[in-house]
Design an enzyme around this catalytic site. Structure first.
Site, PDB file in Angstrom:
ATOM      1  N   TYR A 139       0.752  -1.108  -0.022  1.00 42.24           N
ATOM      2  CA  TYR A 139      -0.130   0.085  -0.003  1.00 42.24           C
ATOM      3  C   TYR A 139       0.882   1.186  -0.039  1.00 42.24           C
ATOM      4  O   TYR A 139       0.747   2.171  -0.843  1.00 42.24           O
ATOM      5  CB  TYR A 139      -0.959  -0.254   1.282  1.00 42.24           C
ATOM      6  CG  TYR A 139      -1.678   1.193   1.340  1.00 42.24           C
ATOM      7  CD1 TYR A 139      -2.753   1.370   0.382  1.00 42.24           C
ATOM      8  CD2 TYR A 139      -1.572   2.178   2.531  1.00 42.24           C
ATOM      9  CE1 TYR A 139      -3.612   2.592   0.377  1.00 42.24           C
ATOM     10  CE2 TYR A 139      -2.233   3.311   2.573  1.00 42.24           C
ATOM     11  CZ  TYR A 139      -3.385   3.491   1.628  1.00 42.24           C
ATOM     12  OH  TYR A 139      -4.240   4.667   1.577  1.00 42.24           O
ATOM     13  N   SER A 140       1.823   1.222   0.909  1.00 43.11           N
ATOM     14  CA  SER A 140       2.627   2.251   1.086  1.00 43.11           C
ATOM     15  C   SER A 140       3.420   2.997  -0.442  1.00 43.11           C
ATOM     16  O   SER A 140       3.704   3.790  -0.894  1.00 43.11           O
ATOM     17  CB  SER A 140       3.768   2.432   2.118  1.00 43.11           C
ATOM     18  OG  SER A 140       3.158   2.308   3.283  1.00 43.11           O
TER      19      SER A 140
END
Length: 324
Positions: A139-140
């Site tokens: 996600y990051s």
């Protein structure tokens, strides 16, 4: 008034954004992929438009005639690294291209503080801290890469701005609070360390306020953090959130070092083996729940005139009320 296209309009932030845009007189189109999503955005007063972020032609048609795009759609959890990249990076690239080709004047992207994360605490960070597209968390990494695309796309007829809220919460949340309640009910909830680190949060109404200000006043090519205005002790805030649903937070704790090892092992196995379910503990969950994340919002205050319009106590009171 302005014709606006919203992606992710059937979600938590997107739905609240649509309601606010309609209230101030804008014509709103919302990208949808299902009948349920179409019904939700239609109920909010928006015009549903069937298209997928993987469908460039559909996106161009959706953006035609719009002057402003709010890009709130994103994969937040679940799925492989390739799926995160397809939805959050390729999907954003497709939306940027479609908006530019449709003659959209301004593109506002919903970013996240997670785009700065790779396991380190974030202590009083501001917009000068580098993005981490190399992050171990899918996600990051994908949100960092997506933001880079948005900011690089600024110019040549279209202005782009990024708004980064942290820990979005409030009445109507279909993800964060229900997940916390589910973990407690299933006996899977533990504090990482003692949970007494500081964190910033952003009520959904404050997110929407920031998005509207970014659309109106944001400097092209810039990113802005927004929060509820001051940090809070993570354990205290999550305990208060759970209490609004009549759920008592457990006292059980898991040492942060052990949680980090479990997450690393799980992430490695899930990338190596053909497993479909999510790992029991992932990097993002460990970092969000076990690391300090405090944010300096001076830039948003100075350049956008941003101030939170809803306090934590007001937001918690809404969650406690039957209407919330």
């Amino acid at each position: 008034m302005t014709t606006v296209l919203v992606t992710g309009g059937s979600g938590f932030v997107g739905g609240r954004l649509i309601a606010r845009l309609i209230a101030v007189g804008h014509t709103v189109r919302a990208l949808v992929r299902s009948d349920a999503a179409a019904q939700r955005v239609q109920g909010l007063g928006a015009i549903p438009v069937r298209a997928d972020l993987a469908d460039p032609e559909g996106l161009r048609a959706a953006a035609a005639g719009a002057e402003l795009v709010f890009h709130a759609a994103a994969r937040t959890d679940g799925g492989s690294r390739q799926q995160f990249w397809a939805d959050n990076v390729t999907g954003t690239a497709n939306m940027i291209r479609a908006a530019r080709e449709a003659g959209v004047a301004r593109f506002v992207h919903v970013g996240t503080e997670a785009a700065l994360m790779n396991g380190q605490p974030l202590v009083n960070v501001n917009e000068t801290v580098p993005l981490r597209p190399d992050s171990r968390a899918s996600y990051s990494a994908s949100k960092a890469a997506a933001e880079q695309l948005v900011r690089e796309a600024n110019g040549t007829g279209m202005e782009t701005v990024v708004l980064r809220p942290r820990f979005v919460w409030g009445a109507g949340d279909t993800t964060l609070l229900p997940r916390l309640v589910g973990m407690v009910d299933a006996g899977r909830f533990s504090w990482l360390g003692d949970g007494r680190h500081l964190t910033d949060t952003t009520h959904v109404d404050n997110v929407v306020e920031g998005l509207l200000l970014a659309a109106e006043r944001g400097r092209p090519g810039q990113a802005y953090f927004v929060t509820d205005g001051s940090p809070v002790v993570f354990r205290e805030f999550v305990t208060q959130l759970l209490a609004t649903q009549g759920v008592a937070a457990p006292n059980r704790s898991l040492p942060y070092g052990i949680a980090r090892i479990v997450a690393a092992t799980g992430e490695t196995l899930w990338r190596t083996l053909p497993l479909t379910a999510a790992p029991p503990l992932d990097y993002m969950s460990v970092w969000v729940s076990g690391r300090e994340c405090t944010i300096d919002i001076t830039k948003a205050r100075t350049e956008l005139g941003y101030e939170p319009i809803k306090t934590r106590q007001q937001g918690l009171a809404e969650l406690r009320s039957p209407a919330g």
